[in-house]
Design a protein around this motif. Sequence first.
Motif, PDB file in Angstrom:
ATOM      1  N   THR A  18       0.807  -1.228   0.000  1.00  0.00           N
ATOM      2  CA  THR A  18       0.000   0.000   0.000  1.00  0.00           C
ATOM      3  C   THR A  18       0.841   1.280   0.000  1.00  0.00           C
ATOM      4  OG1 THR A  18      -0.152  -0.096   2.431  1.00  0.00           O
ATOM      5  CG2 THR A  18      -1.931  -1.149   1.166  1.00  0.00           C
ATOM      6  N   LEU A  19       2.099   1.193  -0.360  1.00  0.00           N
ATOM      7  CA  LEU A  19       2.975   2.362  -0.290  1.00  0.00           C
ATOM      8  C   LEU A  19       2.446   3.549  -1.092  1.00  0.00           C
ATOM      9  CD1 LEU A  19       6.521   0.720  -0.539  1.00  0.00           C
ATOM     10  CD2 LEU A  19       5.358   1.575   1.512  1.00  0.00           C
ATOM     11  N   SER A  20       2.006   3.301  -2.308  1.00  0.00           N
ATOM     12  CA  SER A  20       1.595   4.410  -3.165  1.00  0.00           C
ATOM     13  C   SER A  20       0.277   5.031  -2.731  1.00  0.00           C
ATOM     14  CB  SER A  20       1.490   3.943  -4.622  1.00  0.00           C
ATOM     15  OG  SER A  20       0.444   2.990  -4.764  1.00  0.00           O
ATOM     16  N   VAL A  46      11.197   4.412 -11.568  1.00  0.00           N
ATOM     17  CA  VAL A  46       9.802   4.234 -11.174  1.00  0.00           C
ATOM     18  C   VAL A  46       9.618   2.833 -10.599  1.00  0.00           C
ATOM     19  CG1 VAL A  46       7.409   4.183 -11.947  1.00  0.00           C
ATOM     20  CG2 VAL A  46       9.000   5.864 -12.918  1.00  0.00           C
ATOM     21  N   ILE A  47       9.203   2.773  -9.348  1.00  0.00           N
ATOM     22  CA  ILE A  47       8.886   1.516  -8.690  1.00  0.00           C
ATOM     23  C   ILE A  47       7.452   1.629  -8.186  1.00  0.00           C
ATOM     24  CG2 ILE A  47       9.469  -0.062  -6.796  1.00  0.00           C
ATOM     25  CD1 ILE A  47      12.346   0.888  -6.985  1.00  0.00           C
ATOM     26  N   VAL A  48       6.650   0.607  -8.446  1.00  0.00           N
ATOM     27  CA  VAL A  48       5.231   0.658  -8.101  1.00  0.00           C
ATOM     28  C   VAL A  48       4.871  -0.463  -7.144  1.00  0.00           C
ATOM     29  CG1 VAL A  48       4.643   1.738 -10.307  1.00  0.00           C
ATOM     30  CG2 VAL A  48       4.595  -0.758 -10.108  1.00  0.00           C
ATOM     31  N   ASP A  49       3.688  -0.352  -6.531  1.00  0.00           N
ATOM     32  CA  ASP A  49       3.182  -1.446  -5.707  1.00  0.00           C
ATOM     33  C   ASP A  49       3.161  -2.718  -6.551  1.00  0.00           C
ATOM     34  OD1 ASP A  49       2.700   0.484  -3.789  1.00  0.00           O
ATOM     35  OD2 ASP A  49       0.561   0.644  -4.225  1.00  0.00           O
ATOM     36  N   GLY A  50       3.549  -3.826  -5.970  1.00  0.00           N
ATOM     37  CA  GLY A  50       3.566  -5.084  -6.709  1.00  0.00           C
ATOM     38  C   GLY A  50       4.831  -5.311  -7.508  1.00  0.00           C
ATOM     39  N   LEU A  84      12.298   3.802   3.638  1.00  0.00           N
ATOM     40  CA  LEU A  84      11.861   5.100   3.138  1.00  0.00           C
ATOM     41  C   LEU A  84      12.240   6.147   4.178  1.00  0.00           C
ATOM     42  CD1 LEU A  84       8.205   4.161   2.044  1.00  0.00           C
ATOM     43  CD2 LEU A  84      10.290   4.030   0.658  1.00  0.00           C
ATOM     44  N   TRP A  85      12.511   7.362   3.743  1.00  0.00           N
ATOM     45  CA  TRP A  85      12.919   8.387   4.688  1.00  0.00           C
ATOM     46  C   TRP A  85      12.205   9.712   4.408  1.00  0.00           C
ATOM     47  CZ3 TRP A  85      15.275  12.674   2.523  1.00  0.00           C
ATOM     48  CH2 TRP A  85      15.868  12.496   1.255  1.00  0.00           C
ATOM     49  N   ASP A  86      12.221  10.564   5.394  1.00  0.00           N
ATOM     50  CA  ASP A  86      11.653  11.894   5.243  1.00  0.00           C
ATOM     51  C   ASP A  86      12.369  12.824   6.226  1.00  0.00           C
ATOM     52  OD1 ASP A  86      10.068  13.918   4.256  1.00  0.00           O
ATOM     53  OD2 ASP A  86       8.157  12.908   4.637  1.00  0.00           O
ATOM     54  N   ILE A  87      12.231  14.115   6.006  1.00  0.00           N
ATOM     55  CA  ILE A  87      12.839  15.116   6.891  1.00  0.00           C
ATOM     56  C   ILE A  87      11.750  16.040   7.414  1.00  0.00           C
ATOM     57  CG2 ILE A  87      14.486  17.018   7.082  1.00  0.00           C
ATOM     58  CD1 ILE A  87      16.144  15.728   4.894  1.00  0.00           C
ATOM     59  N   PRO A 100       7.692   9.624   0.007  1.00  0.00           N
ATOM     60  CA  PRO A 100       8.996   8.975   0.169  1.00  0.00           C
ATOM     61  C   PRO A 100       9.194   7.786  -0.775  1.00  0.00           C
ATOM     62  CG  PRO A 100       8.091   9.507   2.314  1.00  0.00           C
ATOM     63  CD  PRO A 100       7.004   9.788   1.313  1.00  0.00           C
ATOM     64  N   PHE A 101       8.120   7.043  -1.052  1.00  0.00           N
ATOM     65  CA  PHE A 101       8.220   5.898  -1.961  1.00  0.00           C
ATOM     66  C   PHE A 101       8.632   6.346  -3.354  1.00  0.00           C
ATOM     67  CE2 PHE A 101       5.614   2.584  -4.458  1.00  0.00           C
ATOM     68  CZ  PHE A 101       6.696   1.720  -4.546  1.00  0.00           C
ATOM     69  N   LYS A 102       8.186   7.513  -3.759  1.00  0.00           N
ATOM     70  CA  LYS A 102       8.514   8.009  -5.098  1.00  0.00           C
ATOM     71  C   LYS A 102       9.933   8.546  -5.189  1.00  0.00           C
ATOM     72  CE  LYS A 102       3.792   9.439  -6.300  1.00  0.00           C
ATOM     73  NZ  LYS A 102       2.913  10.610  -6.531  1.00  0.00           N
TER      74      LYS A 102
END
Length: 226
Positions: free
Chosen positions: A78-80, A178-182, A128-131, A88-90
């Motif tokens: 469910t990341l996207s 580009v990386i997507v769910d699945g 995944l990371w964020d600031i 962050p996933f993008k």
Amino acid sequence: MCGRFNVIDNPGLQQLLKDLGIDLNLPPAINVAPTESVRLVRNVTGKGALDSARWWLTPSWAPAVDQKYAMFNARSETLSRSRAFSTPFKRQRGLVPMSSFIEWRKEGEGKQPYQFTPDSGALAVAALWDIWEKGGQPLLSCTLVTTQAATALEPWHSRMPVMLQREEIPRWLDNSAVIVDGDPVFAPILKQPLHVQPLDRAISRSTNKSPSLLGGVGDSTVLAPG
């Protein structure tokens, strides 16, 4: 789920970091728990950089740093679609190097901890990371990505961390990719053998950091790739 892990310096971890362009040895970290500081590898200037990050993601838009929601793991399925994880996933993907992780299985009237250690001595777990910049100083934080457990691991837990193969790492760290769910990177398969060994239940307390707790209290089982 991935709720505890260990970092024990060994040739496998040293080689993993060298492959990422990082020339240093990681200090030991035993029974690392959510909200503690972890070593995060991310691509910020076209090459791997190693930073310290809080293991419990605080989104950049969050009003405050809190633990109201469990943000130390992110489900790959469910990341996207997640408000906290989609950005962050993008474009803010990283990895956390470790030598083993710990899961618990209900046995009798309690839960038995088990250590999962790869043949290579090194795991590159997708993160995944964020600031967050609403406080006095910017806070770098991260979450570990999990997927459905491989069939061999299911007797111990229904989830497992996404363990990146060496050839998968450049694409995962390339935020223009580009990386997507699945995506196949999230496939519920073991990509290398894992040794599973029961640990002293004292390790269930996150303040117990003695390396002796990683010695095991029973026979080891080997989970084959696949």
